[in-house]
Scaffold this active site. Structure first.
Site, mmCIF file in Angstrom:
data_model
loop_
_atom_site.group_PDB
_atom_site.id
_atom_site.type_symbol
_atom_site.label_atom_id
_atom_site.label_comp_id
_atom_site.label_asym_id
_atom_site.label_seq_id
_atom_site.Cartn_x
_atom_site.Cartn_y
_atom_site.Cartn_z
ATOM 1 N N HIS A 10 0.825 -1.217 0.000
ATOM 2 C CA HIS A 10 0.000 0.000 0.000
ATOM 3 C C HIS A 10 0.856 1.263 0.000
ATOM 4 O O HIS A 10 2.012 1.258 0.425
ATOM 5 C CB HIS A 10 -0.938 0.014 1.214
ATOM 6 C CG HIS A 10 -0.205 0.118 2.530
ATOM 7 N ND1 HIS A 10 0.290 1.299 3.020
ATOM 8 C CD2 HIS A 10 0.119 -0.825 3.439
ATOM 9 C CE1 HIS A 10 0.879 1.096 4.180
ATOM 10 N NE2 HIS A 10 0.798 -0.202 4.460
ATOM 11 N N ARG A 59 -5.914 1.242 4.518
ATOM 12 C CA ARG A 59 -4.814 1.745 3.672
ATOM 13 C C ARG A 59 -4.533 0.808 2.507
ATOM 14 O O ARG A 59 -4.198 1.268 1.418
ATOM 15 C CB ARG A 59 -3.566 2.002 4.512
ATOM 16 C CG ARG A 59 -3.008 0.817 5.285
ATOM 17 C CD ARG A 59 -1.951 1.312 6.289
ATOM 18 N NE ARG A 59 -1.265 0.247 7.010
ATOM 19 C CZ ARG A 59 -1.695 -0.298 8.141
ATOM 20 N NH1 ARG A 59 -2.853 0.081 8.669
ATOM 21 N NH2 ARG A 59 -0.979 -1.223 8.764
ATOM 22 N N GLU A 86 -1.193 -6.358 8.074
ATOM 23 C CA GLU A 86 0.181 -6.088 8.485
ATOM 24 C C GLU A 86 0.509 -6.873 9.753
ATOM 25 O O GLU A 86 -0.391 -7.289 10.495
ATOM 26 C CB GLU A 86 0.355 -4.574 8.717
ATOM 27 C CG GLU A 86 1.711 -4.119 9.233
ATOM 28 C CD GLU A 86 2.867 -4.486 8.317
ATOM 29 O OE1 GLU A 86 3.148 -5.703 8.189
ATOM 30 O OE2 GLU A 86 3.513 -3.578 7.766
ATOM 31 N N HIS A 156 0.671 -5.411 2.819
ATOM 32 C CA HIS A 156 1.516 -4.597 3.697
ATOM 33 C C HIS A 156 2.964 -5.074 3.659
ATOM 34 O O HIS A 156 3.246 -6.190 3.199
ATOM 35 C CB HIS A 156 0.977 -4.683 5.127
ATOM 36 C CG HIS A 156 -0.465 -4.318 5.221
ATOM 37 N ND1 HIS A 156 -0.900 -3.050 5.543
ATOM 38 C CD2 HIS A 156 -1.593 -5.057 4.985
ATOM 39 C CE1 HIS A 156 -2.229 -3.021 5.515
ATOM 40 N NE2 HIS A 156 -2.666 -4.223 5.181
ATOM 41 N N GLY A 157 3.862 -4.258 4.179
ATOM 42 C CA GLY A 157 5.277 -4.570 4.105
ATOM 43 C C GLY A 157 5.619 -5.951 4.634
ATOM 44 O O GLY A 157 6.329 -6.717 3.989
#
Length: 204
Positions: A10, A59, A86, A156-157
């Site tokens: 994102h 997000r 996440e 997400h990361g």
């Protein structure tokens, strides 16, 4: 049979901008995050995408909405699941990262953020995140790829780091060094042989 898997982290969230631990807190994109999502959509314009998956956090969902709009693909099926959320940062969520480093020490915060199997207080390690993300990918997403569907995942990361660890068969030491930029599509071409080789084994 061959299928394409696209992964996008994102765009910048408001708390990314404020240098705060976000985790499962439901924080929307910053104006820069919106611009990054638009750029990601431009990069994927013209690609065939049959189905999309995202987390339950706004997000990632907002990024996906923007990407699909830019691609003219608003009508494809979209599935949302917390398995793609996440990594949970527990007691650190909402705290400024620099202030947290002053409170607990740079070394301790670095361990929480970058080790594979050490979780922050009340939160998840990357290993925990892997053991959450990969079963969902194998059981829910992989069958579409096996059928030749082209899939987009916006997440997400750390959930994407877990997925890339699985797909690329990376070690814990390798994956903690891997950086995943916001809004930059990553593409995997998956054939039958590769897909059939993918099996989830929990990391103990």
């Amino acid at each position: 049979m061959q299928a394409t898997l696209y992964l996008i982290r994102h765009g910048q969230s408001q708390w990314n901008l404020e240098n705060r631990f976000t985790g499962w807190k439901d924080i929307d994109l910053s104006p820069t995050g919106v611009e990054v999502a638009i750029k990601a959509g431009d990069e994927l314009k013209g690609e065939k995408i049959d189905i999309a998956f995202t987390s339950t956090l706004i997000r990632a969902q907002h990024t996906l909405d923007i990407v699909l709009k830019e691609c003219g693909l608003e009508d494809i099926p979209v599935f949302k699941d917390a398995a793609l959320n996440e990594r949970a940062y527990g007691d650190l969520e909402g705290l400024n990262k620099a202030e947290t480093a002053k409170k607990f020490g740079d070394e301790q915060v670095h361990i929480w953020r970058r080790s594979f199997d050490v979780a922050p207080p009340g939160g998840e390690s990357l290993k925990d995140t892997y053991n959450r993300v990969i079963p969902y990918f194998v059981n829910t997403i992989l069958p579409y790829l096996k059928d030749g569907k082209d899939v987009l995942i916006v997440a997400h990361g750390n959930s994407l780091r877990a997925l890339e660890m699985f797909l690329e068969k990376l070690s814990p030491e390798e994956i903690v060094k891997k950086e995943i930029a916001t809004g930059v599509p990553t593409e995997y071409q998956l054939d039958d042989q590769f897909i059939s080789s993918l099996h989830f084994e929990p990391i103990k």
